[in-house]
Design a protein around this motif. Structure first.
Motif, PDB file in Angstrom:
ATOM      1  N   ASP A 254       0.781  -1.323  -0.227  1.00 46.23           N
ATOM      2  CA  ASP A 254      -0.041  -0.040   0.105  1.00 46.23           C
ATOM      3  C   ASP A 254       0.879   1.418   0.110  1.00 46.23           C
ATOM      4  OD1 ASP A 254      -2.147   1.586   0.325  1.00 46.23           O
ATOM      5  OD2 ASP A 254      -2.627   1.231   2.443  1.00 46.23           O
TER       6      ASP A 254
ATOM      7  N   THR B 165       1.792   0.816   7.696  1.00 39.09           N
ATOM      8  CA  THR B 165       2.107   1.828   6.911  1.00 39.09           C
ATOM      9  C   THR B 165       2.253   3.134   7.615  1.00 39.09           C
ATOM     10  OG1 THR B 165      -0.232   2.272   6.839  1.00 39.09           O
ATOM     11  CG2 THR B 165       0.502   0.814   5.227  1.00 39.09           C
TER      12      THR B 165
ATOM     13  N   GLU C  91       1.354   7.135   6.590  1.00 46.26           N
ATOM     14  CA  GLU C  91       0.763   7.933   5.755  1.00 46.26           C
ATOM     15  C   GLU C  91       0.099   9.124   6.107  1.00 46.26           C
ATOM     16  OE1 GLU C  91      -2.714   5.958   3.965  1.00 46.26           O
ATOM     17  OE2 GLU C  91      -2.326   4.158   5.229  1.00 46.26           O
TER      18      GLU C  91
ATOM     19  N   GLU D  91       2.632   7.992   1.499  1.00 48.00           N
ATOM     20  CA  GLU D  91       2.682   6.391   2.360  1.00 48.00           C
ATOM     21  C   GLU D  91       3.797   5.554   1.939  1.00 48.00           C
ATOM     22  OE1 GLU D  91      -0.907   4.395   1.180  1.00 48.00           O
ATOM     23  OE2 GLU D  91      -0.741   3.274   3.117  1.00 48.00           O
TER      24      GLU D  91
HETATM   25 MN    MN Z   1      -2.853   2.978   3.607  1.00 52.85          MN
END
Ligand code: MN
Ligand code: GLY
Length: 371
Positions: A239, A329, A331, A345
């Motif tokens: 991601d 993550t 972000e 991110e």
């Molecule tokens: Mn994310």
């Protein structure tokens, strides 16, 4: 049988408080009732496995129950396989695998109500215990193989950077939908089995909407272009978000640098033993000290794994303390309605003394600014 799979089963049982639970049953249904724990406990990498079950017991025995449709895919594993053709056969198999049990653990967050009611009816007299927290806890810290899969997915997503930048620079007809399609194509070209979620590609003021859905809006000078996307590899997700600037003004550069600074500072503090809420606060404090106070409107990140949002969030009220081999993550973003938004991110693996960034697409202003 596969040692890692046995360890995964043990991790789940270790996290179940009720020691009378002797079996766990994971039902993988039709979309949207896909339970990623099915893939966690089987490692199947081909097939959809609708209406399939994985049953595990305290001796770490794992049985995969599936229809004839998935037989070929199932036989690629070295698990105990039980194949059914009819519902009657399926019920007989379930009863032969789950015997002499007082309590069965099930995953309440992923199973549909009808399937749950059917199981209760079938195993009348047996207690069903919700073990969804135990599953979440077990899946939170990743093993070697999981990290390797996520790292590969992260690499495939990172490699798309060049294609996105070229398209923004050279394609006179680029629009949100065409760029989203290009991102998916590029990730699959790099080895992904598909995107890990619907790609977000937002141009201009649309980028102020964090989860914007792409339309046919054309790129124009002065736009910020927010691209949030991920690759899937062996069911594992990455991601990443990169925000590009197309002939953007000084104000946008200023926003960009604040977000980048917030992200870098947060990453610097990630390590085993640190509260995830503290990591969120490091980034939010930096943004709230700027003129964009209050414009960081979501949590700093989330756990990443078989699901994109894989268990816990990294936000101001998160209770999770970071542990080695968690993957999260980072972000932060600033969103200004009517103007646009910037989010940056990356995915990181938590280590004993810090973290390892596994998405490596460029992110300095000079890299993302196109004139
Ligand atoms: Mn994310
Ligand atoms: N990639 C979308 C999100 O994390 O919410």
């Amino acid at each position: 049988m596969d040692k890692l799979l046995q360890q995964r089963v043990d991790r789940i049982f270790d996290n179940i408080e009720d020691k009378e639970v002797s079996h766990i049953i994971i039902k993988n249904g039709n979309e949207p009732f896909v339970d990623q724990t099915f893939f966690y406990l089987t490692k199947v990498t081909s097939g959809i496995f609708e209406q399939s079950y994985v049953i595990a017991d305290r001796d770490s025995k794992i049985t995969l129950v599936t229809s004839i449709l998935e037989e070929e895919s199932a036989r690629k594993t070295d698990l105990n396989i039980e194949i059914y053709k009819t519902k009657k056969e399926k019920n007989k198999i379930l009863e032969s695998v789950i015997k002499n049990t007082k309590k069965i653990g099930f995953n309440s967050t992923e199973i549909d109500v009808e399937s749950y009611m059917d199981l209760k009816k079938q195993f009348r007299g047996t207690k069903f215990v919700n073990i969804s927290d135990a599953i979440k806890n077990a899946r939170m810290v990743k093993d070697k193989e999981e990290i390797s899969n996520i790292e590969k997915a992260a690499k495939m997503a990172s490699l798309t950077f060049k294609d996105i930048k070229n398209s923004i620079s050279e394609d006179k007809n680029a629009n949100e939908s065409s760029l989203s399609a290009l991102i998916t194509y590029s990730m699959m070209k790099n080895g992904a089995s598909g995107p890990s979620f619907d790609t977000i590609c937002a141009m201009g003021k649309n980028s102020a909407e964090p989860h914007y859905t792409p339309h046919h809006n054309k790129l124009k000078k002065g736009d910020l272009i927010l691209c949030d996307y991920g690759a899937k590899y062996n069911h594992y997700c990455s991601d990443i978000t990169r925000t590009f600037a197309f002939h953007a003004d000084r104000k946008m550069e200023e926003i960009y640098e604040i977000v980048l600074n917030a992200q870098k500072e947060a990453i610097k503090h990630i390590k085993n033993g640190v509260k995830s809420s503290d990591i969120h606060r490091i980034a939010s404090d930096i943004i709230d000290k700027s003129i964009y106070k209050g414009r960081f409107i979501h949590g700093l990140g989330h756990s990443l794994g078989l699901s994109v949002h894989d268990g816990f969030g990294v936000g101001p009220s998160s209770k999770i303390v970071l542990e080695e081999n968690m993957v999260i993550t980072v972000e932060p973003g600033i969103y200004v309605p009517g103007i646009g938004g910037v989010r940056i991110e990356d995915d990181v693996v938590v280590t004993k003394n810090g973290c390892r960034i596994i998405t490596d697409a460029p992110k300095n202003w000079k890299d993302i600014s196109i004139t």
